[in-house]
Design an enzyme around this catalytic site. Structure first.
Site, PDB file in Angstrom:
ATOM      1  N   HIS A   1       0.841  -1.217   0.000  1.00  0.00           N
ATOM      2  CA  HIS A   1       0.000   0.000   0.000  1.00  0.00           C
ATOM      3  C   HIS A   1       0.872   1.262   0.000  1.00  0.00           C
ATOM      4  O   HIS A   1       0.885   1.975  -0.985  1.00  0.00           O
ATOM      5  CB  HIS A   1      -1.010   0.046   1.166  1.00  0.00           C
TER       6      HIS A   1
ATOM      7  N   ASP B   1      -4.806  -8.283  -3.581  1.00  0.00           N
ATOM      8  CA  ASP B   1      -5.117  -8.060  -2.166  1.00  0.00           C
ATOM      9  C   ASP B   1      -6.419  -8.715  -1.707  1.00  0.00           C
ATOM     10  O   ASP B   1      -6.453  -9.913  -1.464  1.00  0.00           O
ATOM     11  CB  ASP B   1      -5.098  -6.550  -1.872  1.00  0.00           C
TER      12      ASP B   1
HETATM   13 ZN    ZN Z   1      -3.285  -7.006   2.392  1.00  0.00          ZN
END
Ligand code: ZN
Length: 455
Positions: free
Chosen positions: A270, A321
Site C-alpha cells: 500500500h 489483495d
Molecule cells: Zn493485504
C-alpha cells in the site's frame, strides 16, 4: 526436456518483437530468438505474448467474502468496518475451505493475466485459536491450491503478535493469526515443507504491519530467511498513520526506515499515505511499493503518489489483495486512472510520447518479480517460461499490434482479452479457460453455499 515455442509477436525487455522463438528447458527460458522462421502449428502461438504478471499481494481466502461488505455503514465506514466483516467470515473456515476458495481465486488470477503470486498468509490457527496438529495446515492448503492450478507461488507466512502499535494485546477476532517467536519459527519450518514439491516456489517472511509486531521483530523476522522477500502492510489508512504518530511519535514509513535498513528484499504493501521524504526514501532504498489499486479503491484508502514516485526511480508492482476483482489489466488501469483523476491530466505514468500500457506492464512485471523473489516477469533467457497471449481477434485489439494492442487490452476491454497462459512452460489456460475451471468452480460453489447458509 527441451521445448521450443514460436510467438508471432512478443513483448521482450527491449520492446515488441515479431516471430520470436523461445527455447525452454525444465520450465526455464534458455534462448530467445526474434525474427525466427515459424515452426509447426502445434508449437506456435498466433497471438501476441506478454510476460505473465506477478501478483505481489493477496489474501486468497478473501475471495470468498468479495461483495459481502458493500452495505452502507456508519458515516466513517471504511477499512475498519470491512475488517469486522472479514473477521466474522474467517471464523468459519477450515483448511479444506481455504483450499477450495484459494483454488478458485488462483484460477481467476491465471485467467486474468497473473502467472505468479506472493500470498501474504496470516490465517494460521484453528477456530479456537489453537495451532493445528500441523501448524502450517493453512499454508499447506494454499500450496495445494497452487499445485492444483499451476500458479507460481511465493508463500509469505505472516508474523502477527499484537493488536495495535505499542505492543497492544491482540483481540478475539485476531486469535487465528497470532504467533509468538517460537511458534512462528515452527510455522516457517512447516511452510517450507508445504511448498517443497511446488516448482520454483519460494518462502519469504511477512511482519503483518507495524501495528502487529514489535519494532525489534523487524530485524529478527527478516533474518530468518536470508535473501528471501520480506513484505509488510504499511500506511494504508489515515487512522493507522495517526495512531503511529500518537503512540510511536513517527509516521509508519518514517518509523520503518528509521528502524531497519530497507533494501531490495522489502515490499511495502500500500504505502498510500507518504510525505515527500518517505516516498523518496522508499524509491532510494530499492524496495518495491506493493500497490493494490482496486482494493485500495474499494476500501477508500487513498491514492498512491505514482507519478512522483516514478520520477524518483521507485519500483512498484500490483497485487489483487482482497480479491474483490481479479484482473492484471484492471489493476494497472485503476492505478493510472487514479493518477489522472487526482492530477487532471492524461497518460501520467509513461514518459512523454511512450505507451502507457507498455510502461505500466513492464514496470509492474519487474517490481512484481523482485517482490516474489523469483526469476520471472520477462520473456528473457534465465527467466521462468511464464507468459500470456492476448486474443488478437478480440474487438478491443483486432487489427492492432504492439503498444497499441497492449494499450487497448488494458484501457479498452472490460477484462484483459486473454487467450493462453503458460506457466513454467506448461499451458494452463487455453482460449481463456483454465483447464481445471469447472471442477474448481463446482467445489468452490459447494463451500460457499455451506458457509453462507451457516452465516
Ligand atoms: Zn493485504
Amino acid at each position: 526436456m527441451t521445448k521450443t515455442l514460436h510467438l508471432a509477436e512478443a513483448l521482450l525487455p527491449q520492446g515488441f518483437a515479431s516471430n520470436v522463438k523461445i527455447t525452454i528447458e525444465g520450465g526455464v527460458i534458455t534462448a530467445v530468438e526474434p525474427g525466427a522462421a515459424p515452426v509447426d502449428a502445434g508449437h506456435s502461438f498466433a497471438a501476441m505474448a506478454l510476460p505473465g504478471m506477478p501478483n505481489l499481494h493477496s489474501h486468497a481466502f478473501q475471495r470468498g467474502m468479495a461483495g459481502l461488505s458493500e452495505q452502507r455503514g456508519a458515516p466513517e465506514d471504511s477499512f475498519w468496518t470491512w475488517r469486522e466483516v472479514m473477521y466474522r467470515f474467517l471464523d468459519r473456515l477450515d483448511p479444506d475451505d481455504v483450499q477450495a476458495i484459494a483454488a478458485q481465486a488462483f484460477v481467476e488470477m491465471l485467467e486474468g493475466g497473473f502467472t505468479a503470486l506472493a500470498e501474504f498468509h496470516y490465517l494460521h490457527h484453528d477456530k479456537d485459536g489453537r495451532p493445528y496438529a500441523n501448524i502450517a495446515a493453512m499454508g499447506q492448503a494454499v500450496a495445494a491450491a497452487a499445485a492444483e492450478t499451476g500458479l507460481g507461488l511465493t508463500l509469505l507466512p505472516v508474523l502477527y503478535r499484537f493488536g495495535n502499535f505499542g505492543e497492544a494485546p491482540s483481540v478475539h477476532g485476531q486469535r487465528r493469526f497470532v504467533n509468538d517467536r517460537e511458534s512462528y519459527q515452527r510455522l516457517l519450518e512447516g511452510s517450507a515443507a508445504a511448498i517443497r514439491d511446488l516448482p520454483d516456489a519460494r518462502l519469504g517472511v511477512a511482519p503483518h504491519s507495524l501495528r502487529a509486531v514489535a519494532l525489534d521483530d523487524l530485524g529478527w523476522v527478516s533474518s530468518l530467511r536470508p535473501g528471501e522477500p520480506v513484505h509488510i502492510h504499511i500506511a494504508e489508512q489515515m487512522r493507522e498513520v495517526d495512531d503511529s504518530v500518537k503512540i510511536m511519535g513517527k509516521r509508519p514509513v518514517e518509523l520503518l526506515i528509521d528502524t531497519i535498513p530497507l533494501d531490495r528484499r522489502w515490499c511495502l504493501i500500500h504505502a498510500t499515505h507518504l510525505t515527500d521524504a518517505e516516498r523518496d526514501g522508499i524509491a532510494r532504498s530499492g524496495a518495491v511499493a506493493g500497490l493494490c489499486p482496486i482494493t485500495e479503491s474499494s476500501l477508500g484508502d487513498g491514492i498512491f503518489d505514482g507519478v512522483r514516485y516514478r520520477d524518483a526511480g521507485g519500483a512498484f508492482g500490483v497485487g489483487s489483495d482482497s480479491n474483490i476483482q481479479i484482473d492484471a489489466g484492471a489493476e494497472l488501469r485503476q492505478l493510472e486512472y487514479s493518477q489522472r483523476l487526482r492530477d487532471r491530466r492524461r497518460a501520467l505514468y509513461a514518459e512523454e510520447g511512450a505507451s502507457t500500457g507498455v510502461a505500466l506492464w513492464q514496470a509492474a512485471c519487474a517490481g512484481g518479480a523482485q517482490a516474489c523473489g523469483r526469476a520471472i516477469g520477462a520473456i528473457a533467457q534465465g527467466c521462468r517460461a511464464d507468459f500470456i497471449t492476448l486474443d488478437v481477434d478480440h474487438p478491443a485489439i483486432v487489427g492492432k499490434s504492439g503498444a497499441e494492442a497492449l494499450d487497448s487490452a488494458i484501457f479498452a476491454a472490460n477484462a484483459l482479452p486473454l487467450r493462453d497462459v503458460v506457466v513454467g512452460g506448461r499451458r494452463v489456460v487455453t482460449e481463456g479457460r483454465h483447464t481445471a475451471r469447472d471442477s474448481v468452480r463446482a467445489r468452490f460453489a459447494g463451500v460457499m453455499r455451506r458457509l453462507l447458509a451457516a452465516a
